[in-house]
Design a protein around this motif. Structure first.
Motif, PDB file in Angstrom:
ATOM      1  N   CYS A  99       0.815  -1.216   0.000  1.00 16.71           N
ATOM      2  CA  CYS A  99       0.000   0.000   0.000  1.00 16.71           C
ATOM      3  C   CYS A  99       0.851   1.270   0.000  1.00 16.71           C
ATOM      4  CB  CYS A  99      -0.909  -0.011   1.234  1.00 16.71           C
ATOM      5  SG  CYS A  99      -2.210   1.216   1.244  1.00 16.71           S
ATOM      6  N   LEU A 173      -9.682   3.973   7.772  1.00 15.17           N
ATOM      7  CA  LEU A 173      -9.640   2.693   7.065  1.00 15.17           C
ATOM      8  C   LEU A 173     -11.040   2.204   6.697  1.00 15.17           C
ATOM      9  CD1 LEU A 173      -6.938   1.013   9.301  1.00 15.17           C
ATOM     10  CD2 LEU A 173      -6.674   1.467   6.869  1.00 15.17           C
ATOM     11  N   ALA A 228      -3.116   4.917   7.359  1.00 15.19           N
ATOM     12  CA  ALA A 228      -4.537   4.566   7.411  1.00 15.19           C
ATOM     13  C   ALA A 228      -5.317   5.324   6.342  1.00 15.19           C
ATOM     14  CB  ALA A 228      -5.098   4.878   8.798  1.00 15.19           C
ATOM     15  N   ALA A 231      -4.529   3.856   2.905  1.00 20.45           N
ATOM     16  CA  ALA A 231      -5.184   2.560   2.743  1.00 20.45           C
ATOM     17  C   ALA A 231      -6.687   2.721   2.552  1.00 20.45           C
ATOM     18  CB  ALA A 231      -4.903   1.675   3.956  1.00 20.45           C
ATOM     19  N   GLY A 232      -7.282   3.692   3.253  1.00 22.53           N
ATOM     20  CA  GLY A 232      -8.714   3.940   3.083  1.00 22.53           C
ATOM     21  C   GLY A 232      -9.045   4.451   1.694  1.00 22.53           C
ATOM     22  N   ARG A 234      -7.268   3.882  -0.960  1.00 27.49           N
ATOM     23  CA  ARG A 234      -7.063   2.728  -1.843  1.00 27.49           C
ATOM     24  C   ARG A 234      -8.295   1.818  -1.851  1.00 27.49           C
ATOM     25  NH1 ARG A 234      -3.718  -2.550  -0.142  1.00 27.49           N
ATOM     26  NH2 ARG A 234      -3.543  -3.590  -2.158  1.00 27.49           N
ATOM     27  N   LEU A 235      -8.884   1.613  -0.664  1.00 26.60           N
ATOM     28  CA  LEU A 235     -10.089   0.788  -0.584  1.00 26.60           C
ATOM     29  C   LEU A 235     -11.215   1.423  -1.379  1.00 26.60           C
ATOM     30  CD1 LEU A 235     -11.512  -1.685   0.675  1.00 26.60           C
ATOM     31  CD2 LEU A 235     -12.056  -0.251   2.651  1.00 26.60           C
ATOM     32  N   THR A 254      -9.132  -6.567  -0.712  1.00 26.76           N
ATOM     33  CA  THR A 254      -8.554  -5.324  -0.205  1.00 26.76           C
ATOM     34  C   THR A 254      -9.088  -5.010   1.187  1.00 26.76           C
ATOM     35  OG1 THR A 254      -8.451  -4.511  -2.477  1.00 26.76           O
ATOM     36  CG2 THR A 254      -8.142  -2.899  -0.727  1.00 26.76           C
ATOM     37  N   GLU A 257      -7.168  -6.997   3.830  1.00 25.94           N
ATOM     38  CA  GLU A 257      -5.875  -6.365   4.076  1.00 25.94           C
ATOM     39  C   GLU A 257      -6.038  -5.122   4.950  1.00 25.94           C
ATOM     40  OE1 GLU A 257      -3.322  -5.651   0.693  1.00 25.94           O
ATOM     41  OE2 GLU A 257      -4.395  -7.161  -0.462  1.00 25.94           O
ATOM     42  N   THR A 258      -7.078  -4.344   4.667  1.00 27.67           N
ATOM     43  CA  THR A 258      -7.306  -3.092   5.380  1.00 27.67           C
ATOM     44  C   THR A 258      -7.619  -3.337   6.845  1.00 27.67           C
ATOM     45  OG1 THR A 258      -8.105  -2.070   3.336  1.00 27.67           O
ATOM     46  CG2 THR A 258      -8.678  -0.978   5.395  1.00 27.67           C
TER      47      THR A 258
END
Length: 333
Positions: A99, A173, A228, A231-232, A234-235, A254, A257-258
């Motif tokens: 990430c 996240l 965080a 990653a959020g 990315r989600l 995903t 992973e998060t």
């Protein structure tokens, strides 16, 4: 049913199963098959004894034997400590590394916003006046900012900071699934707060106090929050553009992973909370306090880019083990 006669008739099978269970790590193929057969047979014996002649002693003995045989047949579960160790040495760093482009980009944007707002506030007196009355600015610059870090006992302060930051990270996240929009708002709020505080302190000739107090814990703390946030986002982007995977499968992978990253980041934020509670307000010289913060940040980045890269090269993704993911229906490419 005559319990004694029944026990005598099957005692040899029970003894044999007991012997195989004791040697379960050194069984031949034939003995392993025999173990499975006797486990099923003795489980039936236990059922018969329970329903026909509930002898407490015999039921207890057979229950223990069947339980041990079940563990030998199905395989013992991996000890919890080993799972935790694997998470922090393999799964979590792999997820962080994979990430990294997202949270590094998020960090660049966050710092740019902080610097821009800080410069604007520091160089424009009318902006400072619009934000707070002059008396309130003076109170913040001369007292409140520094006093905040010693406003409670160190342990209590560290726990409060940790729980607050953990909630912020978890929210960043989890809310990423809403196309990342709430995450951008959370990060904007944090960037604005940091920028305004920096601008006010610099304008009041207290920039050394600001950076001397914010850097010891802030380097690691803000990094964790930005991880965080990245990653959020990315989600959220996974929902928009799942790629070759189905949207549901991409979101599931995903998302797992998060969630794992949320657990790991809670531990990272615990470290930053301890630094903020015990190091930031301490009597150590500024260079020592900032040095501790720099060491913590370097340690985290080394952890990500050394262990994480090694794990990814070994094929790890940060997802849960394959046998825990559930089955997938085949789909057309």
């Amino acid at each position: 049913m005559d319990v004694d006669a029944y026990a005598a008739a099957h005692q040899a099978e029970w003894d044999r199963l007991e012997a195989l269970v004791r040697r379960r790590g050194r069984l031949t193929g034939a003995e392993a098959d025999e173990l499975v057969t006797l486990y099923q047979r003795v489980a039936s014996h236990l059922s018969v004894v329970r329903s026909s002649a509930p002898d407490v002693v015999l039921v207890g003995r057979l229950s223990a034997l069947v339980g041990r045989a079940r563990a030998a047949v199905t395989g013992a579960h991996t000890p919890a400590w080993r799972e935790v160790g694997r998470f922090f040495t393999v799964s979590f760093p792999a997820a962080l590394y994979r990430c990294a482009p997202w949270w590094l980009g998020t960090a660049a944007a966050f710092l740019a916003v902080c610097a821009g707002i800080g410069w604007w506030v520091a160089t424009h007196p009318l902006v400072r006046t619009a934000l707070l009355p002059p008396a309130a600015v003076d109170q913040l610059v001369e007292h409140d900012f520094a006093d905040y870090y010693s406003s409670a006992p160190a342990a209590e302060f560290a726990f409060g900071v940790w729980t607050n930051n953990a909630w912020v990270a978890a929210g960043s996240l989890a809310l990423g699934v809403l196309l990342g929009v709430p995450v951008v708002y959370i990060l904007w709020q944090n960037a604005a707060n940091v920028g305004v505080a920096a601008g006010l302190m610099v304008a009041g000739d207290r920039g050394d106090v600001f950076f001397g107090l914010i850097l010891p814990h802030g380097l690691l703390e803000i990094t964790a929050v930005l991880v965080a946030g990245g990653a959020g986002i990315r989600l959220g982007w996974t929902v928009v553009a799942p790629g070759a995977r189905t949207r549901l499968r991409a979101l599931a992978e995903t998302g797992r992973e998060t969630v794992g990253m949320a657990l790991g980041l809670a531990a990272v934020l615990l470290v930053s909370g301890v630094i903020e509670g015990f190091v930031t307000p301490s009597g150590l010289p500024t260079w020592a306090r900032v040095g501790i913060g720099v060491l913590a940040e370097v340690a985290f980045l080394t952890y990500v880019f050394w262990l994480g890269r090694r794990a990814v090269r070994a094929g790890e993704t940060g997802d849960v083990a394959a046998d825990e993911r559930g089955d997938l229906l085949p789909t057309a490419a």
